[in-house]
Structures are given as structure tokens and as C-alpha cells.
Design a protein around this motif. Structure first.
Motif, mmCIF file in Angstrom:
data_model
loop_
_atom_site.group_PDB
_atom_site.id
_atom_site.type_symbol
_atom_site.label_atom_id
_atom_site.label_comp_id
_atom_site.label_asym_id
_atom_site.label_seq_id
_atom_site.Cartn_x
_atom_site.Cartn_y
_atom_site.Cartn_z
ATOM 1 N N ILE A 1 12.543 -8.384 0.571
ATOM 2 C CA ILE A 1 12.175 -9.691 1.124
ATOM 3 C C ILE A 1 11.091 -9.534 2.182
ATOM 4 N N SER A 2 11.255 -8.524 3.050
ATOM 5 C CA SER A 2 10.278 -8.290 4.114
ATOM 6 C C SER A 2 8.899 -8.002 3.525
ATOM 7 N N HIS A 3 8.852 -7.159 2.490
ATOM 8 C CA HIS A 3 7.577 -6.819 1.852
ATOM 9 C C HIS A 3 6.924 -8.072 1.260
ATOM 10 N N ASP B 1 4.267 -22.543 1.667
ATOM 11 C CA ASP B 1 5.456 -23.033 0.953
ATOM 12 C C ASP B 1 6.307 -21.871 0.440
ATOM 13 N N GLN B 2 5.633 -20.831 -0.033
ATOM 14 C CA GLN B 2 6.329 -19.724 -0.710
ATOM 15 C C GLN B 2 7.108 -18.810 0.233
ATOM 16 N N SER C 1 24.316 -21.458 -0.077
ATOM 17 C CA SER C 1 23.554 -22.140 0.974
ATOM 18 C C SER C 1 22.694 -21.125 1.712
ATOM 19 N N PRO C 2 21.599 -21.596 2.406
ATOM 20 C CA PRO C 2 20.751 -20.665 3.162
ATOM 21 C C PRO C 2 21.534 -19.878 4.202
ATOM 22 N N ALA C 3 22.445 -20.542 4.911
ATOM 23 C CA ALA C 3 23.218 -19.844 5.952
ATOM 24 C C ALA C 3 24.057 -18.727 5.348
ATOM 25 N N ALA D 1 12.412 -21.392 -0.240
ATOM 26 C CA ALA D 1 11.693 -20.701 -1.322
ATOM 27 C C ALA D 1 12.175 -19.263 -1.447
ATOM 28 N N VAL D 2 12.426 -18.592 -0.305
ATOM 29 C CA VAL D 2 12.931 -17.212 -0.320
ATOM 30 C C VAL D 2 14.313 -17.179 -0.952
#
Length: 973
Positions: free
Chosen positions: A109-111, A69-70, A87-89, A75-76
Motif C-alpha cells: 500500500i505504501s509503495h 482520487d486514487q 469498513s475503512p476503520a 479507493a485504497v
């Protein structure tokens, strides 16, 4: 498409690739048919609905679902978007824009995502059903498996004439795994998880995926000779530390040494040491602290304990190639040294410990020798500012009695340096623990010295040579008892240790009367402090006879060659009491009343007297004049008058000169501990140090911090110079009733009002006597005497517009405050309700609680009960007529008769309200007589006509009728 929980279903985990976030998992439940096969009927499962499917989920499934979920894009977005409505886009297009994207946020975010993917894959390993998601979103498109064991990586380096080739080989289950050019995919980088032919592999030693990524479609990487050295240092050396490396063209040498422990200390600077710059466990940066850093030397290599790596690699460049020295740490030996430090109370964690500077160097001084014997090398960090001394510190202090003082000598040894102890005086007093040695090193003064010796330096005098006055005997005792100093003193001074050794002194021949046993003990004590040239504080409870004890001592001085007069300073209201008591007990003392506007300001007159009586106000006014005379004694009665050390009164009194000093008070401390400092500094200057020292070392700790140890310490310092007996302590020596007369001086305004009224009635009454005879003058005489009595109490009783003060009221309030402050209870009787009203108003202003009773009081018994049972009510105002009989008031042990009159039987009845069956304390009765008024004349008349006042007298008229013309003339003179 819903999955029915009433029919068989299966939880599955499906891998898909997100455009921006990389490979992710989603969790699903899939319906199972009657043959046990997965169907196309499925639905997402999340933490929100997982409980519905709990029957076929285990603990790992719940953890997996929560982790998955996370990392979903919503969630991100919620976690990393500063604008919650984006919005996500819009969010992903903005953050991952090839030109204007936020590179730092991309890394963050990648980490975050990679960390979660690593945890998810570990939980999938035991055999969870895992698939690759189809392009149409089908969660079970293609099944994949998680390899149950971990693969290994061997990194190869081949150095040749022109360059170095670098590539990895992977083995699984002992077999080489061909992954290059095989469409292998790294689905997680932190750490690496490699998917090859529908199997996902993890690696031992948590290989970083970035080290494998270049080789998915490449055989090797070529490192040009031009960047070789930098590449070997920055990339190859860390690789050799963490992983298995095969090298050709240069050497990798595994080396083992016995570690040598190094304990390095440094003062923490304003900024964090570089070693802690990126570590969460960095110590807080505070000045005045010392950082101990434990490291180990292996051969020529130094390794810091806090380094997590167990292998350390250094690169040596040789003429032909390179040598990688692979140092393998001896962790068990390192731990033994850490345990040894912990045993010695240095709790090393992650290779360091931070201590307060004083604590750090105290620890070093105690443990340095032992550490060196164990093989530790203790050193200061290079270039760390001050060069600190870490050798042995010893102190030797000696105290020797001289004539009227103690000599203090002492030496401190800092290693090879011997320093006079007095050189540390300012350091101890200002609590500066850094002392610079002759060689420039900084020695840290042990913390305990600031507690042990601060009083010695605060009380001692001298800059080159320290001396201590003998009244600091308690401090000398403490230093000796604590083995903090070697003390040499005479046998005579030993007497000061215990008051039990005080010798009995004969009373002077000129003393009339007797002293009770406790008063005789007080008289002996006054001689005791006098013989040692100490100042004393006689602090007995009110009513126990401080005055008579003092007079006996002054008579003794007269008979034993006092070379000058003694000065007795007191509130103006007490001058006549002293004169009266002196006339009674020491009639041979020549006493000068040095008060009033018309006093003779000539100190040469003092030599004709034994005792000079004066007030605090006169001392303040005549300070310059009085300073020119050297008194035998200066005695302060009600010495709380100098409780404010900065007042003009205190300064004036302290400026006077005398051979001996004594203070008398029932309340040494009224408001603040500073009251005590001011009074004790008068009798024994320097006893408690200066005001600044006393405030910091005693007043603040005692009053604000309730420090019991400081309270005991202060008591120990002043104990030899204060004699205090409470009424309860000497109860057996006291008679059941003690009666005393308190003489009060009128104020100037009051005296003016009295004289005006007296002149009016004197002329009127004497004329009437001549013309009409005694019988027709009785009413006028009674009226005149009553008015004069009222003015003697307070002129407000006859003149509502009077704005001045009353001497009697001031004295009554002073004594009431004194009694209440000591927890006693007092009955205050007056014949006049008007007088009680004035007292009542004054008590209200001073916020002293009381009960009240006069002829109009309805709830008599309630008032009595409140006074008897309520500890907060300590004063009972009673009219003599209403409360003279029928009351049981045994809670009181003091009785004030405000306006004594003809009939002593009426007064006796009032006293008996307190002194009756049930009373366990001695009752003190005070009669307040205004000096130079009809009240004083009545006392004299009673003495002349003793038979008259001992007969049963029922009315004032009976007395009036018996007065002769001479009596009346005397009353009104």
C-alpha cells in the motif's frame, strides 16, 4: 457548501496527514470574492464532478484530480481489501495493527500511495495553488509553495580511528539548506519530497526519502568499526554509484577504461537465471533455447549491459583503509557494439537475446570470425552444463552411380574434427540436432540440414556405407541442383531427367491392331521404366486403353525372351475383360485363368504360360504358394486395392517376387496420401521411405497443413514413375465415340440362382418345342430369357427375398465411383425400372447424387436441366424406353448400358443422348455383360447373325421368330 460555477472559483490542492497512509492531497474548488480573494465557501472536486468546473481547469488539473482520487482511503480500501464489505476503520485497524498487522500489505500500500504522491507533486510544481489543510478541514489553512528547481544532496562519510560518521548536506540554488532540527517533514519518500518552512523541495537523482529521514532530528549516524566492511559493501558502494559522495578517511577513485565486449551464451535451464529473478523483462524459460548475454569488461571489472546504472562501484579493502573504484561506463561505445550485433541480425535488447538453439548456433557459425575481428570475446557461461562447439562447420557430399544404385559418401568438418556424414544419419532422421564430438564438445547440426538431407537418409540403405536406389533419381537431381552434393552419373541415366528423350519402340509382331499415338507413347514409356529396372504406374483415365498398352508390352516380353510368366492381379470382375481383350489384341499370348475354387494350385504349370490372370483374393489365399515363383512381371490392375498398406492384400502382394513391377489405376489416390505410399512402395520399394517417415514428412503436412511445398516435393519424387493422361489431354487423338464391353462375373449366390432358373426353363422350352413347335413356344422363350437377363443383372429383380450380391452391380458401382471421382458425368441406362431402383438404392448408400428419369417421371425437363447445369450431380439414371430419344445430355461423356439386348439401334439412340451436337468430349460407352449368361450368348449369336442385328428390328418378337432350335439350345446351354 456548494461552489457556484456562475461566479469566480479556484481549484486548490490541500495537504493533510492520514493516520495510516501518511501525507495525502485532497482537491477542492473554492469560491472567489469580488476582490479576487479565496473565501471559506468550498467543496470537494473529484473525477465524478470535475466536468462541472471544466471552465477553470486545465489538462494538468484533470490528471491531478484523477491521481488524488486514487489515493483516498475509500479507493485504497477498494483496491486492497479482499473483503469488499469491510469498513475503512475495520480494514485499517486490522492491516496496521502494531502486533498482528500485515507488514507485506503495508509495504504494498505504501509503495502504491508513494508512487502516486510523487506524480502529484511533479504536476503541482508549475505553480498550482497548494495549501496545508487546517485541523477543522479548512482546505486553505496555510499556503505552501513547490520549489521550482531541484535541490542536491551530498552524502558525507568521515572515517576515523573508531568509527565512521555519516550525514547528508542539502543545497538549493547554490546555498546550503539547513533542515536538521527545523521541523522539516518528508511528505513523500519514493522519491524524497522535503517540506521546510512552507516550501516543498524535490531532489536531483531521485533521492530515496529513507536516506534523509534519520537526519531530520539527528546530526549524523555512527557506524561502528565492527560492521564497517559490510556497511561499506551493502550501503556506501550503491550510494557512491547513484549520488555525490564526499569521503574522508578512505578513497573514491573515478576510473575510465575502453570497454571490451563479451558475448556469453548459455542454455536456458528450467529455472530463471538469478539475474532475471526480479526483472519484468526476464526471458521466458523454455528448453532448447540459448541466451546471449552482452557484457563489457572495464579494466578488471565486468559490467552487464542490462544494468541500468551508468556508474559501477566496487570496494577494495586495503591494509589501512578502503578504496572505492568508481567505474564510469562508456555508453556511446557500448551502443556501437550493440548496433554491430543488430546489423548481424542479433537483436540485443536490455543486454540479452534468446534464440532457438539451432538458430543460435547457426548464427554463431556464420558470425564468429567477424565478431572476433571486431574485438568480441565469445564464450560459454561457466558451469552451464554442456560444452558447446562454436567453430566452423562444413559439409561435403558426393554421389556416384554404380551398376544399379548410387554410392553416397560425405564428410562433415567440425573445426579440427572430420566426421563421416553417415554418423549423422540417426540425428537427422530423429531431428536431434546435438552431435557429440570426440573431445566431448556438443556440436549443433545446422537446421537446414534436416530439410536438405532428411530424404537422403530416409531413402538410403546401409549402416556403414550409404547406397541409394536408382529410382531416387529425382532426389539426386535436387541435391545436385541445390549445390548440396557433387553427382557423377552415366550418360544413360541422364535420359531419366526428361521423358522427351524416350525412344520409340516397335510394336511386337504378335500384336493385332493399332495403338493410338498417346497409347504408343504409353507403350514406349513402359519400355523406358523397364529398361532402367524401375517400377511404373500407368494412371491414364478410364477408357484410354491401359489394358491394350499393357498387353502390347507383355507380347513384346514374350517375343524377346521373357524367362518366366507374368502375373496379372485384378478384381475378380475384370478377369474376363482381360481375357477378352487379350484374345482380341494378343491372341498368341498363352493365358492361364488362375481363379475359382477348383484352380490347380501348382506353380510348375506357370512355365507353360505367358500370363497368369488372378484376383486379389486368390493372391491373399495363395500367397505362400505364389511366393515360390519368380515372375517376369507382376502387374496390378485397379491397384488402389492395395491402398491400405497394412491390409492382408497389400502384404500378400508385396511378398511376391518378380523382375519387373507395374500398376494400373485411374485413381492412384482415393482417400488419403497414404494410398499413394502403398502403391509406389510396391513398384519401387523404399521410394518414399518407411510409413512413419512418409506420414510425418508428407501425409500430415499435405493433408492437415495444406503445405504446397511438400506437395510439390512429393510430386517431384514420384513423377518419373507415373504416366497419367487425362481424357482432355488426348481428346484430339480419340474418335468421337469409343465403345467397350465390360464382362462381369456372377457371385456364387447369383450363379446358383441363375442355374436353377436356366434348368427350369431349358427343360420346359425344349419339351414345348418338341411337342408344340416354334410358334407356340415363343412366349415361353421370351419369358424365360427375360428372367435370366434379370438374374444376370441382379437376382433381386426376380426374388425380393434374395440376400446375396450381384457381380454386375459391384462392377457398375466401381466404375461409377471411378468416373465421379475424376469429375466426369455418366448416363446409366437400363431396360428395367426395377434394375434402376436397385442402382438408385446403392447410390444413396454411397451418398452419390444423381437425377432420375423413367416413364412415370413428370418433371423430365427439370431433371435434364439439373444434370446439365449442376456440377454436383454427375450421375443420371434413365430407363431405356423413357430416355432413349428426345433428350440432350451433352454434359455426360460416359454412357453405361446395363443390360444390352437384341436391338443395337435402341442402344445407339441411348448413346446419342450424350454424343450429339454440342458435345465437345469423346463419349465412352460401356456395355455390361455378365459372363456365362444369356447376355454373353446373345453377343455370340449377334456375331453369327450379323445381318439380323444390323436390320431395323422393331420388336423382340421379330428376333424370337427367327431363332432356330439350335440357336435356342445355344442360348440355354
Amino acid at each position: 457548501m456548494n461552489v457556484y460555477t456562475t461566479q469566480p472559483f479556484q481549484v486548490v490542492y490541500s495537504l493533510f496527514e492520514h493516520e495510516y497512509l501518511g501525507y495525502l492531497f485532497e482537491s477542492f474548488v473554492v469560491q472567489v470574492n469580488s476582490k479576487g480573494q479565496l473565501t471559506l465557501q468550498h467543496q470537494n472536486i473529484s473525477a465524478k464532478n470535475a466536468d462541472e468546473f471544466a471552465s477553470r481547469l486545465d489538462a494538468e488539473d484533470f490528471k491531478l484530480i484523477q491521481l488524488i482520487d486514487q489515493i483516498q482511503q475509500d479507493a485504497v480500501l477498494k483496491r486492497f481489501s479482499p473483503k469488499k464489505k469491510l469498513s475503512p476503520a475495520d480494514f485499517f485497524l486490522k492491516v496496521y495493527d502494531p502486533e498482528k498487522g500485515d507488514k507485506a500489505l503495508q509495504e504494498t500500500i505504501s509503495h502504491y500511495v508513494q508512487g502516486h504522491m510523487g506524480k502529484i507533486l511533479e504536476l503541482l510544481r508549475p505553480g498550482k495553488m497548494t495549501f496545508i489543510m487546517g485541523k477543522d478541514g479548512e482546505p486553505t489553512w496555510r499556503k505552501i509553495r513547490i520549489a521550482p528547481e531541484r535541490a542536491t544532496v551530498l552524502f558525507h562519510f568521515r572515517r576515523n580511528q573508531d568509527n565512521t560518521h555519516y550525514f547528508p548536506t542539502v543545497k538549493y540554488g547554490g546555498e546550503k539548506l539547513e533542515f536538521q532540527y527545523k521541523n522539516a517533514t518528508l511528505i513523500c519518500h519514493e522519491p524524497a519530497w522535503l517540506m521546510l518552512n512552507d516550501t516543498v523541495y524535490s531532489f536531483e537523482k531521485n533521492v530515496d526519502g529513507k536516506k534523509l529521514q534519520p537526519f531530520l532530528n539527528k546530526k549524523f549516524i555512527v557506524v561502528p568499526r565492527s560492521v564497517e566492511e559490510n556497511y561499506y559493501q551493502k550501503f556506501v558502494a550503491p550510494l557512491v554509484e547513484q549520488f555525490d559522495v564526499y569521503a574522508k578517511g578512505f578513497d573514491i577513485r573515478a576510473e575510465k577504461f575502453v570497454p571490451s565486449p563479451y558475448l556469453t551464451f548459455s542454455e536456458i535451464a528450467a529455472e530463471a537465471p538469478a539475474a532475471f529473478a526480479t526483472r519484468n523483462e526476464a526471458p521466458a524459460q523454455e528448453s532448447g533455447k540459448i541466451l546471449f548475454d552482452l557484457s563489457f569488461k572495464y579494466g578488471d571489472h565486468m559490467v552487464e549491459t542490462r544494468e541500468a546504472k551508468r556508474v559501477s562501484v566496487s570496494v577494495e579493502k586495503t591494509p589501512e583503509s578502503y578504496v572505492f573504484h568508481k567505474l564510469i561506463r562508456d555508453v556511446s561505445t557500448e551502443k556501437k557494439y550493440v548496433k554491430e550485433l543488430n546489423k548481424r541480425a542479433l537483436e540485443v535488447k536490455n543486454g540479452y537475446v534468446v534464440l532457438e538453439k539451432s538458430t543460435a548456433f547457426a548464427w554463431l557459425n556464420s558470425n564468429l570470425q567477424g565478431l572476433e575481428e571486431m574485438g568480441f570475446k565469445v564464450q560459454q557461461s561457466r558451469g552451464n552444463g554442456k560444452n558447446y562447439f562454436i567453430g566452423e562447420i562444413t559439409l561435403d557430399v558426393g554421389i556416384t552411380e554404380k551398376n544399379d544404385w548410387f554410392d553416397i559418401y560425405g564428410t562433415v568438418r567440425f573445426g579440427e574434427f572430420t566426421i563421416p556424414f553417415i554418423r549423422l544419419k540417426n540425428h537427422i532422421l530423429t531431428k536431434n540436432n546435438e552431435f557429440v564430438l570426440p573431445n566431448g564438445q556438443v556440436a549443433i547440426i545446422p537446421d537446414e540440414w534436416f530439410t536438405q538431407y532428411i530424404e537422403l537418409f530416409a531413402f538410403a540403405e546401409g549402416e556403414e556405407h550409404l547406397t541409394l536406389k536408382k529410382h531416387h533419381m529425382a532426389l539426386v537431381n535436387d541435391l545436385q541442383n541445390g549445390n548440396l552434393a557433387t553427382v557423377t552419373m552415366s550418360r544413360k541415366l541422364e535420359k531419366l531427367r526428361e521423358f522427351d528423350t524416350i525412344e520409340d519402340q516397335p510394336l511386337p509382331d504378335g500384336f493385332v491392331g493399332e495403338l493410338r499415338p498417346y497409347q504408343k507413347a504409353g507403350y514406349n514409356w513402359l519400355h523406358f521404366v523397364q529398361n532402367y529396372k524401375f517400377g511404373g504406374c500407368l494412371a491414364d483415365d478410364m477408357g484410354l486403353g491401359k489394358t491394350v498398352q499393357t498387353l502390347a508390352m507383355l507380347q513384346h516380353r514374350k517375343e524377346n525372351g521373357a524367362e518366366s510368366a507374368s502375373l496379372l492381379v485384378m478384381p475378380t470382375s475384370l478377369v474376363y475383360n482381360w481375357m477378352n481383350e487379350a484374345q482380341k489384341f494378343t491372341p498368341n499370348l498363352r493365358i492361364l485363368n488362375y481363379t475359382g475354387t477348383y484352380r490347380d494350385k501348382n506353380v510348375e504349370l506357370f512355365s507353360d504360360y505367358d500370363v497368369i490372370l488372378t484376383s486379389y483374393g486368390i493372391v491373399r489365399l495363395d500367397a505362400d504358394l505364389l511366393q515360390s515363383y519368380y515372375f517376369d512381371y507382376i502387374i496390378l490392375d485397379e491397384s488402389q486395392a492395395i491402398k491400405n498398406p497394412d491390409s492382408n492384400t497389400s502384404r500378400s502382394v508385396r511378398s511376391l517376387k518378380s523382375r519387373h513391377r507395374l500398376i494400373l489405376t485411374g485413381t492412384p489416390v482415393e482417400n488419403s496420401t497414404m494410398d499413394l505410399w502403398s502403391q509406389m512402395s510396391f513398384i519401387n520399394p523404399g521410394l518414399l521411405g518407411n510409413q512413419h517417415f512418409f506420414r510425418n514428412e508428407f501425409l500430415k503436412p499435405i493433408e492437415k497443413e495444406k503445405d504446397e511445398q511438400k506437395t510439390r516435393r512429393l510430386h517431384a519424387l514420384i513423377k518419373p514413375f507415373i504416366l497419367r493422361r487425362h481424357k482432355s489431354q488426348v481428346a484430339k487423338e480419340l474418335p468421337a465415340k469409343i465403345e467397350q464391353t465390360s464382362f462381369c462375373k456372377m457371385t456364387e449366390e447369383q450363379e446358383h440362382a441363375y442355374e436353377e432358373t436356366k434348368s427350369y426353363y431349358r427343360n420346359k422350352i425344349l419339351t414345348s418345342l418338341e411337342e408344340n413347335g416354334p410358334g407356340n413356344t415363343q412366349f415361353m422363350l421370351l419369358q424365360g430369357l427375360t428372367k435370366l437377363r434379370q438374374i444376370a443383372n441382379h437376382p433381386l429383380m426376380t426374388d425380393p427375398g434374395y440376400e446375396g450380391e450381384s457381380g454386375k452391380l459391384k462392377e457398375v458401382l466401381r466404375m461409377t465411383k471411378n468416373i465421379v471421382g475424376k469429375g466426369h458425368k455418366v448416363l446409366i441406362f437400363s431396360q428395367f425400372v426395377k434394375h434402376l431402383e436397385i442402382i438408385r438404392k446403392a447410390l444413396n448408400e454411397k451418398e452419390i447424387s444423381y437425377t432420375y428419369l423413367d416413364g412415370n417421371t413428370k418433371n423430365r425437363q427439370e431433371q435434364v436441366e439439373r444434370f446439365q447445369t449442376d456440377e454436383s450431380i454427375q450421375v443420371f439414371l434413365i430407363s431405356l424406353k423413357a430416355g432413349g430419344v428426345g433428350l440432350n445430355l451433352t454434359a455426360a461423356d460416359y454412357v453405361f448400358i446395363l443390360d444390352p439386348w437384341w436391338n443395337p439401334a435402341v442402344e445407339a439412340q441411348a448413346v446419342d443422348r450424350a454424343h450429339r451436337i454440342g458435345q465437345q468430349n469423346t463419349v465412352f460407352t460401356y456395355k455390361f455383360i455378365t459372363k456365362d449368361t444369356v447376355e454373353e450368348k446373345i453377343l455370340a449369336l449377334q456375331n453369327r447373325k450379323i445381318q439380323l442385328v444390323t436390320d431395323l428390328i422393331s420388336t423382340d418378337e421379330t428376333v424370337i421368330k427367327s431363332l432356330t432350335k439350335e440357336d435356342i439350345d445355344s442360348l440355354l446351354s
